[in-house]
Design a protein around this motif. Structure first.
Motif, PDB file in Angstrom:
ATOM      1  N   UNK A  11      -7.681   1.639 -14.711  1.00 34.51           N
ATOM      2  CA  UNK A  11      -6.724   2.375 -15.519  1.00 34.51           C
ATOM      3  C   UNK A  11      -6.529   3.752 -14.904  1.00 34.51           C
ATOM      4  N   UNK A  12      -5.806   4.603 -15.606  1.00 29.90           N
ATOM      5  CA  UNK A  12      -5.575   5.963 -15.139  1.00 29.90           C
ATOM      6  C   UNK A  12      -4.349   6.064 -14.255  1.00 29.90           C
ATOM      7  N   UNK A  13      -4.262   7.157 -13.518  1.00 28.62           N
ATOM      8  CA  UNK A  13      -3.125   7.414 -12.646  1.00 28.62           C
ATOM      9  C   UNK A  13      -3.572   7.375 -11.184  1.00 28.62           C
ATOM     10  N   UNK A  14      -2.659   6.969 -10.329  1.00 32.12           N
ATOM     11  CA  UNK A  14      -2.915   6.953  -8.891  1.00 32.12           C
ATOM     12  C   UNK A  14      -1.718   7.567  -8.182  1.00 32.12           C
ATOM     13  N   UNK A  15      -1.939   8.664  -7.468  1.00 30.89           N
ATOM     14  CA  UNK A  15      -0.870   9.328  -6.730  1.00 30.89           C
ATOM     15  C   UNK A  15      -0.880   8.852  -5.286  1.00 30.89           C
ATOM     16  N   UNK A  16       0.215   8.236  -4.870  1.00 28.51           N
ATOM     17  CA  UNK A  16       0.353   7.636  -3.537  1.00 28.51           C
ATOM     18  C   UNK A  16       1.499   8.306  -2.804  1.00 28.51           C
ATOM     19  N   UNK A  17       1.229   8.778  -1.608  1.00 28.56           N
ATOM     20  CA  UNK A  17       2.265   9.412  -0.808  1.00 28.56           C
ATOM     21  C   UNK A  17       2.536   8.629   0.461  1.00 28.56           C
ATOM     22  N   UNK A  18       3.803   8.546   0.836  1.00 28.55           N
ATOM     23  CA  UNK A  18       4.186   7.846   2.058  1.00 28.55           C
ATOM     24  C   UNK A  18       5.404   8.519   2.678  1.00 28.55           C
ATOM     25  N   UNK A  19       5.654   8.230   3.935  1.00 32.55           N
ATOM     26  CA  UNK A  19       6.856   8.741   4.584  1.00 32.55           C
ATOM     27  C   UNK A  19       8.035   7.843   4.213  1.00 32.55           C
ATOM     28  N   UNK A  20       9.228   8.251   4.609  1.00 37.89           N
ATOM     29  CA  UNK A  20      10.417   7.466   4.291  1.00 37.89           C
ATOM     30  C   UNK A  20      10.625   6.336   5.302  1.00 37.89           C
ATOM     31  N   UNK A  21      11.676   5.561   5.093  1.00 40.55           N
ATOM     32  CA  UNK A  21      12.085   4.458   5.980  1.00 40.55           C
ATOM     33  C   UNK A  21      11.034   3.358   6.068  1.00 40.55           C
ATOM     34  N   UNK A  22      10.396   3.045   4.948  1.00 39.89           N
ATOM     35  CA  UNK A  22       9.401   1.983   4.923  1.00 39.89           C
ATOM     36  C   UNK A  22       9.999   0.624   4.556  1.00 39.89           C
ATOM     37  N   UNK A  23      11.095   0.616   3.837  1.00 41.59           N
ATOM     38  CA  UNK A  23      11.642  -0.638   3.320  1.00 41.59           C
ATOM     39  C   UNK A  23      12.063  -1.580   4.447  1.00 41.59           C
ATOM     40  N   UNK A  24      12.602  -1.030   5.538  1.00 36.01           N
ATOM     41  CA  UNK A  24      13.086  -1.874   6.629  1.00 36.01           C
ATOM     42  C   UNK A  24      12.000  -2.212   7.643  1.00 36.01           C
ATOM     43  N   UNK A  25      10.790  -1.709   7.441  1.00 30.81           N
ATOM     44  CA  UNK A  25       9.723  -1.899   8.416  1.00 30.81           C
ATOM     45  C   UNK A  25       9.279  -3.360   8.460  1.00 30.81           C
ATOM     46  N   UNK A  26       9.371  -3.966   9.629  1.00 32.24           N
ATOM     47  CA  UNK A  26       9.010  -5.381   9.783  1.00 32.24           C
ATOM     48  C   UNK A  26       7.508  -5.590   9.930  1.00 32.24           C
ATOM     49  N   UNK A  27       6.776  -4.521  10.221  1.00 34.70           N
ATOM     50  CA  UNK A  27       5.340  -4.635  10.443  1.00 34.70           C
ATOM     51  C   UNK A  27       4.533  -4.526   9.150  1.00 34.70           C
ATOM     52  N   UNK A  28       5.167  -4.089   8.085  1.00 36.46           N
ATOM     53  CA  UNK A  28       4.437  -3.872   6.834  1.00 36.46           C
ATOM     54  C   UNK A  28       5.304  -4.263   5.642  1.00 36.46           C
ATOM     55  N   UNK A  29       4.786  -5.135   4.822  1.00 38.20           N
ATOM     56  CA  UNK A  29       5.480  -5.513   3.583  1.00 38.20           C
ATOM     57  C   UNK A  29       4.974  -4.619   2.456  1.00 38.20           C
TER      58      UNK A  29
END
Length: 310
Positions: free
Chosen positions: A106-124
């Protein structure tokens, strides 16, 4: 002054409304200003300004100065920001430990990432988030898309519990870091640029160095692939680089997966890929000592998504 600030903070009633104002304040500080925080908060600059004014009124303090000279925290603002990070860290630990005691995440989880991830073929990444939600449906997941330097600093100061970024800088001694995938970066220009119709064989280093180059704000202004580019613009995000390239005035690097659609439609052209290509290694990073189970679970789902076919 310090005693005065502490006295007022201690007498502040902390309800949901106050916590929301403090989260806006923390985001503004992390992004370095009102306008820079708009995307992360999903608010207009005017709305952010209103929230900040309400927080200052509640605290009876001036937290920052903003104007032509830029955004800058006051001495009181720095104290309140440090206290805010401690408060949120304590709340997250409390929620996480209560959840663990109850046998669930439970609780909150803060996750940060860079942009342009949706089109990345190496990571779903989409699939990883779905798998995380299935394992931890009661965790409130907060996602922020930011530049690597913001993610790096946020991991250090506790505003992010887990990040996905192309480099981990100086946090490896204090954080668990695992390479997840590599991203191929190639050099591009757009229709209308002088190099668009030039054969790769004719592209000398000297000619490339004479063109206006769109770099990244977090990259050093140094030689890339053996070329000393003429940095004429910079942006922290891939979308910003794409906008500069599509103007026809600049050349610059993009992830090949992000540029593919524009190449297929004839709007972008890759330049000499056999020699003007490099790779970024992406890492997932989170605290080494006593990480939350939620952070470990998200790290696991992201790592597992690397090997799954898209």
């Amino acid at each position: 002054m310090i005693n005065k600030v502490r006295h007022r903070v201690l007498n502040l009633s902390l309800g949901d409304a106050e916590l929301r104002l403090l989260r806006v304040f923390a985001s503004v500080v992390q992004h370095g200003g009102f306008s820079a925080a708009q995307s992360a908060l999903g608010m207009t600059q005017a709305t952010i300004s209103t929230h900040m004014r309400h927080l200052e009124e509640r605290l009876g303090l001036r937290l920052c100065s903003r104007g032509r000279s830029g955004f800058e925290l006051t001495d009181e603002g720095r104290l309140v920001y440090d206290a805010t990070l401690e408060l949120f860290g304590s709340l997250e630990k409390f929620q996480s430990r209560i959840g663990e005691a109850q046998g669930e995440l439970t609780g909150s989880l803060s996750f940060g990432t860079v942009d342009a991830m949706i089109t990345n073929r190496e990571l779903d990444l989409q699939g990883a988030l779905a798998a995380f939600h299935a394992k931890a449906p009661r965790v409130h997941l907060e996602i922020d898309v930011a530049a690597p330097q913001v993610l790096n600093q946020g991991l250090l100061n506790g505003s992010y519990q887990i990040v996905l970024m192309p480099s981990v800088g100086n946090v490896t001694a204090h954080f668990r870091s695992q390479a997840v995938f590599s991203e191929v970066q190639k050099l591009y220009c757009a229709v209308g640029h002088p190099l668009f119709a030039r054969p790769d064989a004719e592209l000398t280093d000297g000619e490339l160095e004479s063109q206006s180059f769109a770099g990244r704000t977090y990259m050093l202004n140094e030689t890339i692939c053996g070329v000393n580019f003429n940095w004429a613009a910079a942006t922290p995000h891939m979308e910003g680089t794409l906008l500069l390239l599509l103007s026809g005035a600049y050349i610059g690097f993009l992830p090949d997966h992000y540029a593919d659609e524009w190449v297929r439609t004839g709007r972008l052209r890759v330049l000499a890929p056999e020699r003007l290509t490099f790779e970024d290694i992406f890492h997932i990073a989170y605290p080494r000592n006593k990480p939350s189970r939620a952070a470990e679970t998200l790290a696991q789902t992201i790592t597992e998504s690397r090997s799954k076919p898209r």
